[in-house]
Design a protein around this motif. Sequence first.
Motif, PDB file in Angstrom:
ATOM      1  N   ASP A 124       0.756  -1.267   0.036  1.00  0.00           N
ATOM      2  CA  ASP A 124       0.020   0.236   0.013  1.00  0.00           C
ATOM      3  C   ASP A 124       0.877   1.348  -0.172  1.00  0.00           C
ATOM      4  O   ASP A 124       0.343   2.302  -0.118  1.00  0.00           O
ATOM      5  CB  ASP A 124      -0.947   0.264   1.142  1.00  0.00           C
ATOM      6  CG  ASP A 124      -0.187   0.055   2.577  1.00  0.00           C
ATOM      7  OD1 ASP A 124       1.067   0.275   2.645  1.00  0.00           O
ATOM      8  OD2 ASP A 124      -1.008  -0.344   3.646  1.00  0.00           O
ATOM      9  N   GLY A 125       2.265   1.162   0.171  1.00  0.00           N
ATOM     10  CA  GLY A 125       3.168   2.335   0.060  1.00  0.00           C
ATOM     11  C   GLY A 125       3.136   3.043   1.398  1.00  0.00           C
ATOM     12  O   GLY A 125       3.954   4.006   1.411  1.00  0.00           O
ATOM     13  N   GLU A 126       2.476   2.678   2.358  1.00  0.00           N
ATOM     14  CA  GLU A 126       2.445   3.301   3.638  1.00  0.00           C
ATOM     15  C   GLU A 126       3.862   3.231   4.116  1.00  0.00           C
ATOM     16  O   GLU A 126       4.553   2.231   4.228  1.00  0.00           O
ATOM     17  CB  GLU A 126       1.562   2.856   4.498  1.00  0.00           C
ATOM     18  CG  GLU A 126      -0.085   3.082   4.271  1.00  0.00           C
ATOM     19  CD  GLU A 126      -0.269   4.352   4.402  1.00  0.00           C
ATOM     20  OE1 GLU A 126       0.511   5.174   4.822  1.00  0.00           O
ATOM     21  OE2 GLU A 126      -1.735   4.893   4.130  1.00  0.00           O
ATOM     22  N   VAL A 127       4.279   4.427   4.858  1.00  0.00           N
ATOM     23  CA  VAL A 127       5.527   4.300   5.563  1.00  0.00           C
ATOM     24  C   VAL A 127       5.542   4.414   7.044  1.00  0.00           C
ATOM     25  O   VAL A 127       4.890   5.416   7.578  1.00  0.00           O
ATOM     26  CB  VAL A 127       6.568   5.372   5.035  1.00  0.00           C
ATOM     27  CG1 VAL A 127       7.690   5.487   5.643  1.00  0.00           C
ATOM     28  CG2 VAL A 127       6.685   5.315   3.570  1.00  0.00           C
ATOM     29  N   GLN A 128       6.051   3.544   7.835  1.00  0.00           N
ATOM     30  CA  GLN A 128       5.779   3.755   9.460  1.00  0.00           C
ATOM     31  C   GLN A 128       6.891   4.732   9.911  1.00  0.00           C
ATOM     32  O   GLN A 128       8.001   5.181   9.349  1.00  0.00           O
ATOM     33  CB  GLN A 128       6.247   2.179   9.698  1.00  0.00           C
ATOM     34  CG  GLN A 128       5.209   1.035   9.294  1.00  0.00           C
ATOM     35  CD  GLN A 128       5.965  -0.224   9.497  1.00  0.00           C
ATOM     36  OE1 GLN A 128       7.054  -0.629   9.824  1.00  0.00           O
ATOM     37  NE2 GLN A 128       4.946  -1.103   9.868  1.00  0.00           N
ATOM     38  N   PRO A 129       6.523   5.202  11.146  1.00  0.00           N
ATOM     39  CA  PRO A 129       7.268   6.392  11.829  1.00  0.00           C
ATOM     40  C   PRO A 129       8.513   5.416  12.061  1.00  0.00           C
ATOM     41  O   PRO A 129       8.555   4.370  12.639  1.00  0.00           O
ATOM     42  CB  PRO A 129       6.483   6.753  12.930  1.00  0.00           C
ATOM     43  CG  PRO A 129       5.035   6.579  12.607  1.00  0.00           C
ATOM     44  CD  PRO A 129       5.053   5.181  11.379  1.00  0.00           C
ATOM     45  N   ALA A 130       9.563   6.434  12.171  1.00  0.00           N
ATOM     46  CA  ALA A 130      11.028   5.750  12.771  1.00  0.00           C
ATOM     47  C   ALA A 130      11.023   5.205  14.308  1.00  0.00           C
ATOM     48  O   ALA A 130      11.235   4.478  14.583  1.00  0.00           O
ATOM     49  CB  ALA A 130      12.131   6.765  12.756  1.00  0.00           C
ATOM     50  N   ALA A 131       9.819   5.705  15.081  1.00  0.00           N
ATOM     51  CA  ALA A 131       9.672   5.398  16.438  1.00  0.00           C
ATOM     52  C   ALA A 131       8.791   4.089  16.448  1.00  0.00           C
ATOM     53  O   ALA A 131       8.906   3.524  17.474  1.00  0.00           O
ATOM     54  CB  ALA A 131       8.764   6.473  17.159  1.00  0.00           C
ATOM     55  N   PHE A 132       8.512   3.727  15.512  1.00  0.00           N
ATOM     56  CA  PHE A 132       7.171   2.573  15.683  1.00  0.00           C
ATOM     57  C   PHE A 132       8.145   1.177  15.865  1.00  0.00           C
ATOM     58  O   PHE A 132       7.694   0.772  16.884  1.00  0.00           O
ATOM     59  CB  PHE A 132       6.406   2.218  14.399  1.00  0.00           C
ATOM     60  CG  PHE A 132       5.702   1.148  14.373  1.00  0.00           C
ATOM     61  CD1 PHE A 132       4.633   0.746  15.033  1.00  0.00           C
ATOM     62  CD2 PHE A 132       6.109   0.049  13.433  1.00  0.00           C
ATOM     63  CE1 PHE A 132       3.807  -0.344  15.003  1.00  0.00           C
ATOM     64  CE2 PHE A 132       5.550  -1.182  13.295  1.00  0.00           C
ATOM     65  CZ  PHE A 132       4.300  -1.466  14.298  1.00  0.00           C
ATOM     66  N   ARG A 133       9.195   0.818  15.306  1.00  0.00           N
ATOM     67  CA  ARG A 133       9.571  -0.360  15.692  1.00  0.00           C
ATOM     68  C   ARG A 133      10.522  -0.245  16.712  1.00  0.00           C
ATOM     69  O   ARG A 133      10.527  -1.187  17.438  1.00  0.00           O
ATOM     70  CB  ARG A 133      10.743  -0.599  14.252  1.00  0.00           C
ATOM     71  CG  ARG A 133       9.896  -0.604  13.118  1.00  0.00           C
ATOM     72  CD  ARG A 133      10.954  -1.630  12.226  1.00  0.00           C
ATOM     73  NE  ARG A 133      10.380  -1.868  10.705  1.00  0.00           N
ATOM     74  CZ  ARG A 133       9.364  -2.778  10.723  1.00  0.00           C
ATOM     75  NH1 ARG A 133       9.290  -3.645  11.622  1.00  0.00           N
ATOM     76  NH2 ARG A 133       8.930  -3.026   9.393  1.00  0.00           N
ATOM     77  N   HIS A 134      11.033   0.854  17.272  1.00  0.00           N
ATOM     78  CA  HIS A 134      11.178   1.135  18.530  1.00  0.00           C
ATOM     79  C   HIS A 134      10.543   0.624  19.692  1.00  0.00           C
ATOM     80  O   HIS A 134      10.695  -0.085  20.598  1.00  0.00           O
ATOM     81  CB  HIS A 134      11.974   2.432  18.993  1.00  0.00           C
ATOM     82  CG  HIS A 134      12.401   2.666  20.173  1.00  0.00           C
ATOM     83  ND1 HIS A 134      14.232   2.189  20.506  1.00  0.00           N
ATOM     84  CD2 HIS A 134      12.203   3.208  21.271  1.00  0.00           C
ATOM     85  CE1 HIS A 134      14.264   2.224  21.766  1.00  0.00           C
ATOM     86  NE2 HIS A 134      13.333   3.082  22.268  1.00  0.00           N
ATOM     87  N   VAL A 135       9.244   1.262  19.518  1.00  0.00           N
ATOM     88  CA  VAL A 135       8.162   1.039  20.434  1.00  0.00           C
ATOM     89  C   VAL A 135       7.850  -0.656  20.551  1.00  0.00           C
ATOM     90  O   VAL A 135       7.655  -1.074  21.483  1.00  0.00           O
ATOM     91  CB  VAL A 135       6.849   1.674  20.156  1.00  0.00           C
ATOM     92  CG1 VAL A 135       5.677   1.313  21.047  1.00  0.00           C
ATOM     93  CG2 VAL A 135       7.071   3.475  20.362  1.00  0.00           C
ATOM     94  N   LEU A 136       7.661  -1.105  19.351  1.00  0.00           N
ATOM     95  CA  LEU A 136       7.507  -2.414  19.129  1.00  0.00           C
ATOM     96  C   LEU A 136       8.566  -3.524  19.798  1.00  0.00           C
ATOM     97  O   LEU A 136       8.287  -4.154  20.596  1.00  0.00           O
ATOM     98  CB  LEU A 136       7.421  -2.731  17.849  1.00  0.00           C
ATOM     99  CG  LEU A 136       6.740  -4.267  17.443  1.00  0.00           C
ATOM    100  CD1 LEU A 136       5.483  -4.375  17.961  1.00  0.00           C
ATOM    101  CD2 LEU A 136       6.817  -4.557  15.907  1.00  0.00           C
ATOM    102  N   GLU A 137       9.717  -3.112  19.489  1.00  0.00           N
ATOM    103  CA  GLU A 137      11.001  -3.796  20.270  1.00  0.00           C
ATOM    104  C   GLU A 137      10.862  -3.776  21.644  1.00  0.00           C
ATOM    105  O   GLU A 137      11.128  -4.713  22.473  1.00  0.00           O
ATOM    106  CB  GLU A 137      12.256  -3.315  19.831  1.00  0.00           C
ATOM    107  CG  GLU A 137      13.463  -4.082  19.992  1.00  0.00           C
ATOM    108  CD  GLU A 137      13.554  -5.337  19.290  1.00  0.00           C
ATOM    109  OE1 GLU A 137      14.107  -6.216  20.213  1.00  0.00           O
ATOM    110  OE2 GLU A 137      13.059  -5.616  18.561  1.00  0.00           O
ATOM    111  N   ARG A 138      10.793  -2.608  22.192  1.00  0.00           N
ATOM    112  CA  ARG A 138      11.053  -2.221  23.543  1.00  0.00           C
ATOM    113  C   ARG A 138       9.793  -2.731  24.470  1.00  0.00           C
ATOM    114  O   ARG A 138       9.835  -3.422  25.332  1.00  0.00           O
ATOM    115  CB  ARG A 138      10.963  -0.656  24.086  1.00  0.00           C
ATOM    116  CG  ARG A 138      12.332  -0.186  23.506  1.00  0.00           C
ATOM    117  CD  ARG A 138      13.486  -0.617  24.252  1.00  0.00           C
ATOM    118  NE  ARG A 138      13.312  -0.556  25.662  1.00  0.00           N
ATOM    119  CZ  ARG A 138      14.034   0.531  26.207  1.00  0.00           C
ATOM    120  NH1 ARG A 138      14.389   1.546  25.505  1.00  0.00           N
ATOM    121  NH2 ARG A 138      13.701   0.813  27.504  1.00  0.00           N
ATOM    122  N   LEU A 139       8.478  -2.649  23.982  1.00  0.00           N
ATOM    123  CA  LEU A 139       7.100  -3.183  24.517  1.00  0.00           C
ATOM    124  C   LEU A 139       7.039  -4.731  24.452  1.00  0.00           C
ATOM    125  O   LEU A 139       6.530  -5.436  25.281  1.00  0.00           O
ATOM    126  CB  LEU A 139       5.863  -2.203  24.209  1.00  0.00           C
ATOM    127  CG  LEU A 139       6.157  -0.797  24.677  1.00  0.00           C
ATOM    128  CD1 LEU A 139       4.858  -0.090  24.335  1.00  0.00           C
ATOM    129  CD2 LEU A 139       6.278  -0.422  26.108  1.00  0.00           C
TER     130      LEU A 139
END
Length: 221
Positions: A124-139
């Motif tokens: 779909d061409g959507e781009v995730q925020p840079a912070a998203f993967r950090h949140v996912l990894e930490r939480l």
Amino acid sequence: MRIIGVGFGRTGTRSLRVALERLGAGPCLHMQELSVGAHREREAARWLRAADGETVDWHEMFTGWQSTVDWPACSRWREVCAAFPDAPVLLNHRDFDGFYRSAERTIWAVRQAARAGTLGPRPDGEVQPAAFRHVLERLVWQGDFQGRFEDRAWMERMYDQRLAAIRAEIPAGRLVEWRLGHDGWEPLARALGVPVPDEPFPHLHHTAEFREQVGLGQSAT
């Protein structure tokens, strides 16, 4: 907050989100809102603070939302439930084998592909925020799963202990249990005090759909 979902993702949370919004408890915060939602930059920035252990104002964190299911909120279920003491608590769950297999083929597969550099762009061409993967990894990966997702026996103990802790700590009169593949509208409508809709319960974001949306393709059975 109208209702607080405290169960892990991959337990029907996309369907629950749509159902809760249909029942009038929307908008509903789901991890997808941090990834590709209309307000993803705002939400990812909010939850980055929580993921990094900062003291946060939970009422501010949920400004604009009437309910939540899935991560990121389920990773901080105690704090969120305490911040909104009048809201029913929704314990969404499924059998562990189904949960683990679904997580392994979806969110874990994405993490591994991203680390290997083999994850392609979203169709779909959507781009995730840079912070998203950090949140996912930490939480999720280092938080709830403590870096031990591949240890299946440990994961099963953790999963059972999480369900037991929620049942023990949330008063029975406040707790609403919902089991994937067993329950539908009724527990949700009862908790919210609204009529049961005369329509099929939504069924969204199964494994194949998830993999297609993130660019993983089909997996082996």
